[in-house]
Design an enzyme around this catalytic site. Structure first.
Site, PDB file in Angstrom:
ATOM      1  N   TYR A   1       1.205  -1.294  -0.043  1.00 30.97           N
ATOM      2  CA  TYR A   1       0.426   0.424   0.111  1.00 30.97           C
ATOM      3  C   TYR A   1       0.628   0.723   0.298  1.00 30.97           C
ATOM      4  O   TYR A   1      -0.097   2.141  -0.294  1.00 30.97           O
ATOM      5  CB  TYR A   1      -0.984  -0.031   1.119  1.00 30.97           C
ATOM      6  CG  TYR A   1      -2.132  -0.980   1.390  1.00 30.97           C
ATOM      7  CD1 TYR A   1      -2.945  -1.408   0.678  1.00 30.97           C
ATOM      8  CD2 TYR A   1      -1.597  -2.425   2.493  1.00 30.97           C
ATOM      9  CE1 TYR A   1      -4.011  -2.429   0.468  1.00 30.97           C
ATOM     10  CE2 TYR A   1      -2.367  -2.768   2.324  1.00 30.97           C
ATOM     11  CZ  TYR A   1      -3.792  -3.320   1.281  1.00 30.97           C
ATOM     12  OH  TYR A   1      -4.712  -3.864   1.435  1.00 30.97           O
TER      13      TYR A   1
ATOM     14  N   ASP B   1     -25.388  -3.782  -0.746  1.00 36.06           N
ATOM     15  CA  ASP B   1     -26.951  -3.758  -1.106  1.00 36.06           C
ATOM     16  C   ASP B   1     -27.919  -2.351  -0.991  1.00 36.06           C
ATOM     17  O   ASP B   1     -28.052  -1.464  -1.710  1.00 36.06           O
ATOM     18  CB  ASP B   1     -27.994  -3.744   0.381  1.00 36.06           C
ATOM     19  CG  ASP B   1     -28.332  -5.469   0.070  1.00 36.06           C
ATOM     20  OD1 ASP B   1     -27.762  -6.495  -1.341  1.00 36.06           O
ATOM     21  OD2 ASP B   1     -28.596  -6.376   0.628  1.00 36.06           O
TER      22      ASP B   1
ATOM     23  N   ASN C   1     -13.769   2.597  -1.090  1.00 36.40           N
ATOM     24  CA  ASN C   1     -13.054   1.448  -1.324  1.00 36.40           C
ATOM     25  C   ASN C   1     -13.022   0.609  -0.074  1.00 36.40           C
ATOM     26  O   ASN C   1     -12.972   0.864   1.557  1.00 36.40           O
ATOM     27  CB  ASN C   1     -11.395   1.856  -0.490  1.00 36.40           C
ATOM     28  CG  ASN C   1     -10.258   0.863  -0.480  1.00 36.40           C
ATOM     29  OD1 ASN C   1     -10.723   0.372   0.088  1.00 36.40           O
ATOM     30  ND2 ASN C   1      -8.673   1.412  -0.477  1.00 36.40           N
TER      31      ASN C   1
ATOM     32  N   HIS D   1      -9.148   0.717  -5.349  1.00 40.26           N
ATOM     33  CA  HIS D   1      -8.432  -0.265  -4.417  1.00 40.26           C
ATOM     34  C   HIS D   1      -7.228   0.530  -5.049  1.00 40.26           C
ATOM     35  O   HIS D   1      -6.825   0.880  -5.956  1.00 40.26           O
ATOM     36  CB  HIS D   1      -8.518  -1.579  -4.655  1.00 40.26           C
ATOM     37  CG  HIS D   1     -10.132  -1.901  -4.444  1.00 40.26           C
ATOM     38  ND1 HIS D   1      -9.852  -2.743  -3.143  1.00 40.26           N
ATOM     39  CD2 HIS D   1     -10.926  -2.661  -5.030  1.00 40.26           C
ATOM     40  CE1 HIS D   1     -11.191  -3.071  -2.762  1.00 40.26           C
ATOM     41  NE2 HIS D   1     -12.176  -2.704  -4.406  1.00 40.26           N
TER      42      HIS D   1
ATOM     43  N   ARG E   1      -8.675 -12.026  -3.310  1.00 46.19           N
ATOM     44  CA  ARG E   1      -9.257 -10.696  -2.873  1.00 46.19           C
ATOM     45  C   ARG E   1     -10.137 -10.757  -4.268  1.00 46.19           C
ATOM     46  O   ARG E   1     -10.325  -9.771  -4.729  1.00 46.19           O
ATOM     47  CB  ARG E   1      -7.857 -10.329  -2.653  1.00 46.19           C
ATOM     48  CG  ARG E   1      -6.991 -10.292  -1.712  1.00 46.19           C
ATOM     49  CD  ARG E   1      -5.965  -9.525  -1.569  1.00 46.19           C
ATOM     50  NE  ARG E   1      -5.849  -9.717  -0.190  1.00 46.19           N
ATOM     51  CZ  ARG E   1      -6.086  -8.602   1.021  1.00 46.19           C
ATOM     52  NH1 ARG E   1      -7.160  -8.598   1.019  1.00 46.19           N
ATOM     53  NH2 ARG E   1      -4.921  -9.217   2.055  1.00 46.19           N
TER      54      ARG E   1
ATOM     55  N   SER F   1      -4.179  -1.180  -3.974  1.00 46.00           N
ATOM     56  CA  SER F   1      -3.679  -1.890  -4.811  1.00 46.00           C
ATOM     57  C   SER F   1      -4.309  -3.067  -6.086  1.00 46.00           C
ATOM     58  O   SER F   1      -5.624  -2.644  -5.895  1.00 46.00           O
ATOM     59  CB  SER F   1      -3.418  -3.293  -3.888  1.00 46.00           C
ATOM     60  OG  SER F   1      -4.389  -3.615  -3.236  1.00 46.00           O
TER      61      SER F   1
END
Length: 147
Positions: free
Chosen positions: A22, A86, A73, A99, A110, A101
């Site tokens: 990150y 929802d 995110n 995101h 992931r 990454s």
């Protein structure tokens, strides 16, 4: 115009958590960059970070009638955040999933996002620039729809 930025669980640890993935940019620095870009785009942003899915859902509900779009995110809620999914679908405005990454290039589990089917698009893998690219795109989408 008002836009929302939702940061999910553990993102308050940006800059410290897995910097090899990150980077070293903190959440406060990301939010400062978002605020600067918002000023340049002549919009306002309301931002939240929570480690609790319900707080993110409540934030969307709170702004349902006043926001024109949202960035989210979902972090650890990406794969299992049904209530967040929802809530996003219930919003009358477009949302972009963000995101830092590239989740498709990480662990296999992931790669699947339960959030992606609920959003207009996804920006990922660009580090902090993911947020800025997504905000620019979202503002353009909303402005184009108004013309």
């Amino acid at each position: 115009m008002k836009f929302l930025v939702l940061h999910g669980p553990n993102l308050n640890l940006f800059g410290r958590r897995e910097p090899h993935i990150y980077g070293r940019t903190t959440l406060a620095e990301i939010d400062a960059r978002i605020d600067k870009l918002a000023h340049e785009l002549d919009i306002t942003v309301a931002t939240i970070q929570s480690n609790h899915e319900g707080a993110l859902v409540d934030f969307l509900h709170q702004h349902i009638d006043e926001a024109q779009g949202a960035l989210v995110n979902p972090a650890g809620l990406t794969q299992h955040g049904v209530p967040l999914h929802d809530a996003i679908k219930a919003m009358p405005f477009p949302t972009i999933e963000v995101h830092m990454s590239n989740i498709a290039a990480r662990e296999a589990w992931r790669a699947h996002s339960i959030i992606s089917p609920a959003v207009r698009g996804t920006v990922q893998g660009l580090g902090p620039q993911s947020y800025l690219a997504a905000l620019r795109a979202l503002v353009e989408i909303v402005r184009d729809a108004r013309q």
